[in-house]
Design an enzyme around this catalytic site. Structure first.
Site, PDB file in Angstrom:
ATOM      1  N   LYS A 241       0.780  -1.114  -0.132  1.00 26.14           N
ATOM      2  CA  LYS A 241      -0.071   0.111  -0.059  1.00 26.14           C
ATOM      3  C   LYS A 241       0.826   1.181   0.137  1.00 26.14           C
ATOM      4  CE  LYS A 241      -0.761  -0.096   4.974  1.00 26.14           C
ATOM      5  NZ  LYS A 241      -1.840  -0.197   6.337  1.00 26.14           N
TER       6      LYS A 241
ATOM      7  N   LYS B 299      11.565 -10.956 -35.828  1.00 27.08           N
ATOM      8  CA  LYS B 299      10.934  -9.844 -35.832  1.00 27.08           C
ATOM      9  C   LYS B 299       9.550  -9.767 -36.656  1.00 27.08           C
ATOM     10  CE  LYS B 299      12.908  -7.203 -33.416  1.00 27.08           C
ATOM     11  NZ  LYS B 299      12.332  -6.618 -32.063  1.00 27.08           N
TER      12      LYS B 299
ATOM     13  N   LYS C 158      15.552 -16.232 -30.514  1.00 26.27           N
ATOM     14  CA  LYS C 158      14.434 -15.976 -29.484  1.00 26.27           C
ATOM     15  C   LYS C 158      13.302 -15.404 -30.320  1.00 26.27           C
ATOM     16  CE  LYS C 158      14.258 -11.483 -27.476  1.00 26.27           C
ATOM     17  NZ  LYS C 158      12.821 -11.327 -27.788  1.00 26.27           N
TER      18      LYS C 158
ATOM     19  N   ASP D 122       9.700 -13.400 -30.493  1.00 24.13           N
ATOM     20  CA  ASP D 122       9.441 -11.854 -30.092  1.00 24.13           C
ATOM     21  C   ASP D 122       8.582 -12.113 -28.808  1.00 24.13           C
ATOM     22  OD1 ASP D 122       8.380  -9.375 -30.061  1.00 24.13           O
ATOM     23  OD2 ASP D 122       8.579  -8.948 -32.022  1.00 24.13           O
ATOM     24  N   GLU D 123       8.551 -11.156 -27.864  1.00 18.67           N
ATOM     25  CA  GLU D 123       8.005 -11.452 -26.488  1.00 18.67           C
ATOM     26  C   GLU D 123       6.534 -11.305 -26.975  1.00 18.67           C
ATOM     27  OE1 GLU D 123       8.601  -7.156 -26.917  1.00 18.67           O
ATOM     28  OE2 GLU D 123       9.890  -8.950 -27.155  1.00 18.67           O
TER      29      GLU D 123
ATOM     30  N   HIS E 253      12.172 -11.898 -20.039  1.00 18.70           N
ATOM     31  CA  HIS E 253      12.187 -10.523 -20.760  1.00 18.70           C
ATOM     32  C   HIS E 253      11.661  -9.520 -19.826  1.00 18.70           C
ATOM     33  CE1 HIS E 253      10.643  -7.734 -24.103  1.00 18.70           C
ATOM     34  NE2 HIS E 253      11.401  -8.548 -24.684  1.00 18.70           N
TER      35      HIS E 253
ATOM     36  N   GLY F  84      18.094  -7.250 -32.770  1.00 18.00           N
ATOM     37  CA  GLY F  84      16.981  -7.512 -33.978  1.00 18.00           C
ATOM     38  C   GLY F  84      17.325  -6.726 -34.895  1.00 18.00           C
ATOM     39  N   GLY F  85      17.156  -5.679 -35.035  1.00 16.30           N
ATOM     40  CA  GLY F  85      17.287  -4.820 -36.318  1.00 16.30           C
ATOM     41  C   GLY F  85      18.915  -4.791 -36.628  1.00 16.30           C
TER      42      GLY F  85
END
Length: 415
Positions: A104, A153, A179, A181-182, A270, A364-365
């Site tokens: 809280k 991708k 891997k 993509d998430e 991730h 990735g890219g």
């Protein structure tokens, strides 16, 4: 009340110590700290009869330190407060830990959980990584260099045949892992099990040429109560690793997977959704706690986090603290860091300087965007690794390395 942290409390196995950064009036800090210590443990103190006070005393939080670190033009101060919480109040779950130290309180205005100190005895209640750095290296047969990992991708909407072709293009560059993509949750065109089987067969075919069998990190998805059985099946079918959206599912779910001896593959954590926790400098939980300390305790073998180089960055200081959690000597195995976003071959010398060799080059890219396609994108990373290990500047190494030369022409070399 102490003006500095009570170091004896940090060594006391009976307590977890949380450090908060908050804004308030200086003359209210002592009362604020006392309110936190009591409010998150026994709720109240002054109205309890003497007998009840004796019963609950061992469960009451204790103020360990208050430090003013800055002042605002409005007359407030920025301060850090250390509160010790009895481990007797917790069970062996992350739910109890996070609710106790920030439940809280997280809704009580401008306050942020900055540090969390757990006694070694309490760290042991969590599973930690099943493989860790050394186990992952043994699993994939990668020694003396960083790992290279490529990211799918384009996933959603593609047929299994199209996905296999894309996997093959990435694997042909020799990368250690590919891997998911998430965001790949849909199994309308290809189930996770079908992908694992098909990719492994493709990887074995390509390994005949490359000499290296690329592992596949499959996105573990579905209802929580089915995840363990699904993970076991995917591991049995030949998955190289399990990609897992830890914050979205919860740290206790990761811990449940890590504890299961029948889930025999590494877990790649991730950071999806984690920015909602650490994104503000004045609210939430510090990134190194979320993406470093808790990930390791819960059982991540490899951990993805925003790099210091791309458009989504974590920052150097936060990264250093995160790495300290992943790599410090501990009761648990060390975790492989995977700094992500903005990773390209020309950055490899900088990555060596910043991280050493125990890391994952997660691109990735930086692989798919290579002018020669994903195969040459992966090769360019290995060319860059070889150049660094040989002590040769990337521009010189690229003279007879067309994949690296094309990558440098497109993205350059980080000085």
């Amino acid at each position: 009340m102490n003006d500095v942290i009570g170091t004896d409390m940090y060594r006391d196995s009976r307590y977890i110590v949380a450090t908060y950064r908050l804004r308030d009036r200086e003359n209210r800090l002592a009362a604020r700290a006392e309110g936190i210590a009591i409010g998150l443990t026994i709720g109240t103190w002054t109205d309890l009869p003497s007998l009840r006070k004796e019963q609950v005393a061992a469960h009451c939080g204790q103020v360990q330190g208050i430090r003013v670190i800055d002042a605002t033009e409005a007359g407030d101060v920025i301060a850090e407060i250390d509160i010790a919480y009895p481990v007797a109040n917790l069970d062996a779950t992350f739910a109890s830990l996070l609710t106790t130290v920030f439940g809280k309180l997280s809704m009580d205005g401008e306050i942020r959980l900055e540090r969390l100190s757990l006694p070694e005895a309490w760290e042991r209640v969590y599973p930690g990584p099943k493989f860790g750095v050394n186990g992952v290296r043994e699993r994939y047969g990668v020694f003396g260099r960083p790992f290279v990992m490529s990211i799918f991708k384009a996933c959603a909407g593609l047929t299994l045949e199209e996905l296999v072709d894309q996997f093959g293009e990435q694997a042909s560059g020799g990368v250690d892992l590919v891997k998911d993509d998430e965001i790949f949750f849909s199994e309308a065109h290809a189930t996770a099990a079908e992908r694992v089987v098909a990719y492994r067969e493709k990887a074995r075919q390509i390994a005949v040429q490359t000499g290296r069998e690329t592992a596949y990190a499959v996105n573990l998805t579905g209802p929580v109560h089915l995840l363990r059985e699904k993970a076991k099946r995917l591991a049995d079918l030949g998955a190289g690793a399990l990609l897992f959206n830890v914050v979205a599912y919860g740290f206790d779910v990761l811990a449940d997977l890590a504890r299961d001896p029948d889930i025999s593959v590494p877990i790649l954590a991730h950071p999806a959704v984690s920015g909602a926790l650490y994104g503000s400098p004045n609210y939430g939980i510090a990134a190194d706690i979320v993406l470093g300390q808790l990930m390791r305790l819960a059982g991540a073998d490899m951990g993805i986090f925003p790099s210091m180089y791309g458009s989504v960055t974590l920052g150097g200081e936060a990264t250093d603290r995160l790495l300290a959690h992943l790599r410090k000597d501990s009761v648990h195995r060390k975790v492989l860091p995977a700094p992500s976003a903005g990773i390209y071959p020309g950055l490899v010398p900088q990555l060596y300087r910043d991280f050493g060799i125990d890391l994952i080059l997660n691109a990735g890219g930086g692989i798919h965007g290579h002018p020669g396609g994903a195969r040459m994108g992966g090769q360019a990373f290995f060319d860059a690794i070889a150049a660094v290990q040989e002590g040769v500047p990337l521009q010189d190494a690229a003279v007879d390395k067309p994949a690296l030369a094309a990558a440098i022409a497109k993205w350059g070399v980080r000085a």
